[in-house]
Scaffold this active site. Structure first.
Site, PDB file in Angstrom:
ATOM      1  N   GLN A 135       2.753  10.356  -5.301  1.00 20.78           N
ATOM      2  CA  GLN A 135       3.916   9.789  -5.977  1.00 20.78           C
ATOM      3  C   GLN A 135       3.499   8.856  -7.110  1.00 20.78           C
ATOM      4  OE1 GLN A 135       6.522   9.453  -1.927  1.00 20.78           O
ATOM      5  NE2 GLN A 135       7.334   8.417  -3.707  1.00 20.78           N
ATOM      6  N   SER A 165      -2.399  10.768  -0.762  1.00 19.97           N
ATOM      7  CA  SER A 165      -1.159  10.586  -0.011  1.00 19.97           C
ATOM      8  C   SER A 165      -0.380  11.899   0.048  1.00 19.97           C
ATOM      9  CB  SER A 165      -0.331   9.450  -0.624  1.00 19.97           C
ATOM     10  OG  SER A 165       0.781   9.127   0.185  1.00 19.97           O
ATOM     11  N   LEU A 166       0.776  11.985  -0.615  1.00 20.88           N
ATOM     12  CA  LEU A 166       1.525  13.235  -0.657  1.00 20.88           C
ATOM     13  C   LEU A 166       0.652  14.397  -1.097  1.00 20.88           C
ATOM     14  CD1 LEU A 166       4.154  15.014  -0.892  1.00 20.88           C
ATOM     15  CD2 LEU A 166       4.176  14.270  -3.288  1.00 20.88           C
ATOM     16  N   ARG A 206       9.603  14.193   5.149  1.00 18.54           N
ATOM     17  CA  ARG A 206       8.681  13.064   5.100  1.00 18.54           C
ATOM     18  C   ARG A 206       9.218  11.977   4.171  1.00 18.54           C
ATOM     19  NH1 ARG A 206       4.134  11.646   1.725  1.00 18.54           N
ATOM     20  NH2 ARG A 206       2.397  10.699   2.876  1.00 18.54           N
ATOM     21  N   HIS A 228       2.398   3.493   3.874  1.00 17.39           N
ATOM     22  CA  HIS A 228       1.069   3.440   4.492  1.00 17.39           C
ATOM     23  C   HIS A 228       0.795   2.130   5.240  1.00 17.39           C
ATOM     24  CE1 HIS A 228       0.023   7.291   2.785  1.00 17.39           C
ATOM     25  NE2 HIS A 228       0.423   6.875   1.606  1.00 17.39           N
ATOM     26  N   GLN A 262      -1.595   9.427   8.647  1.00 19.46           N
ATOM     27  CA  GLN A 262      -1.689   9.101   7.221  1.00 19.46           C
ATOM     28  C   GLN A 262      -0.490   8.302   6.742  1.00 19.46           C
ATOM     29  OE1 GLN A 262       0.024  10.900   4.128  1.00 19.46           O
ATOM     30  NE2 GLN A 262      -1.772  11.850   3.217  1.00 19.46           N
TER      31      GLN A 262
END
Length: 320
Positions: A13, A94-95, A119, A205, A254
């Protein structure tokens, strides 16, 4: 052809923008086909939103995540259709880890695009708007940042921690808003050059995301996960995994664990890789990767000219 010295990395993102991949769609049929698949999976015209929507709508987490995943998968397919080499490693920030797993053959694309929509929605609702924050700390070592966050957490009983180890000298912290503000002051006192609040609506996170992890676990249980055909270096521990159940567990962890991006890139280079292709919109990871290891050669492929130039450069390297 598999290139032992090549890795693909996928952004998370922050890389989204209205109009992204417009030129790529004109040059590569795979882009339009991929967005058509996403529309069928999601039940709405994602391409129209990406091209003609409002940036504010694209920035909603449950929209951003499918849009970025679809963009990355589309560019991967365009790369392969143009004769691009298969990398020996993949990783995503991440994503972007979900994008990597799709391109590595571990997740089916329609499953993944629905999964990241869930998510995103789960992450957005895990913490009420205004109660969480994130900030980038620039020019301070990891240990000092960790210490500043730990001191605030102990003093206040609130959550604040380093959550994105993006590169040496660039770390993102997150947690309860007041705790993040206090940790920013602690980092400045310890010598940080800059501390910048980020325009996000949730503390990604952190431990505060555990409810989102529980929701993601439920959805993942209904999705087929396969052993990746290309090894994927995971954010949680900067290592690869082949067992589907272990991959599921890592994707859940994660969401409430720090992104160890510096360690991921270091693990990639330790395997003998010197060329990294950023497969997605923008050039954020390429900048981070150069700060992590100046010997790396980075390529971006969002624009048709970039894809063509990257393809030529990597092919020339092979010939040499």
């Amino acid at each position: 052809m598999i290139r032992d010295d090549l890795a693909f990395v996928f952004p998370g993102q922050g890389s989204q923008k209205i109009g992204m991949l417009a030129a790529a769609a004109e040059a590569h049929p795979a882009v339009g086909q991929t967005f058509d698949e996403a529309a069928e999976a999601l039940g709405y015209d994602l391409w129209d939103l990406v091209q003609n929507g409002e940036q504010e709508a694209l920035n909603l987490t449950e929209t951003t995540q499918p849009a970025l995943l679809t963009s990355s998968v589309a560019l991967w397919r365009a790369w392969r259709a143009a004769g691009g080499a298969v990398p020996s490693r993949m990783a995503g920030h991440s994503l972007g880890e979900f994008s990597a797993l799709v391109c590595a053959g571990a997740l089916a694309f329609p499953d993944a695009v629905r999964l990241v929509r869930e998510r995103g929605a789960a992450m957005q609702t895990a913490v009420p708007v205004g109660e969480g924050a994130m900030a980038a700390i620039i020019g301070l070592d990891d240990e000092s940042i960790d210490s500043a966050c730990q001191a605030v957490a102990e003093q206040t009983g609130q959550v604040v921690a380093a959550v994105n180890y993006n590169s040496p000298g660039q770390v993102v912290i997150a947690g309860h808003t007041a705790a993040v503000d206090a940790a920013i002051e602690g980092c400045k006192a310890a010598g940080a050059k800059r501390a910048m609040p980020l325009p996000v609506s949730a503390p990604f996170h952190t431990e505060l995301m555990r409810p989102a992890g529980e929701r993601l676990q439920e959805v993942l249980a209904q999705i087929t996960v396969s052993a990746p055909e290309i090894p994927v270096v995971h954010n949680v521990h900067a290592d690869t995994e082949t067992a589907p159940d272990s991959i599921r567990a890592l994707l859940v962890r994660q969401i409430y664990s720090p992104v160890q991006w510096t360690a991921c890139v270091q693990a990639i280079t330790a395997s003998g890789i010197g060329h990294l292709v950023e497969c997605g919109p923008g050039k954020v990871l390429s900048g981070l990767n150069r700060r992590i290891d100046k010997s790396l050669t980075s390529y971006t492929i969002e624009e048709p000219a970039e894809l063509s130039a990257s393809l030529d450069a990597i092919n020339e390297e092979t010939a040499a």
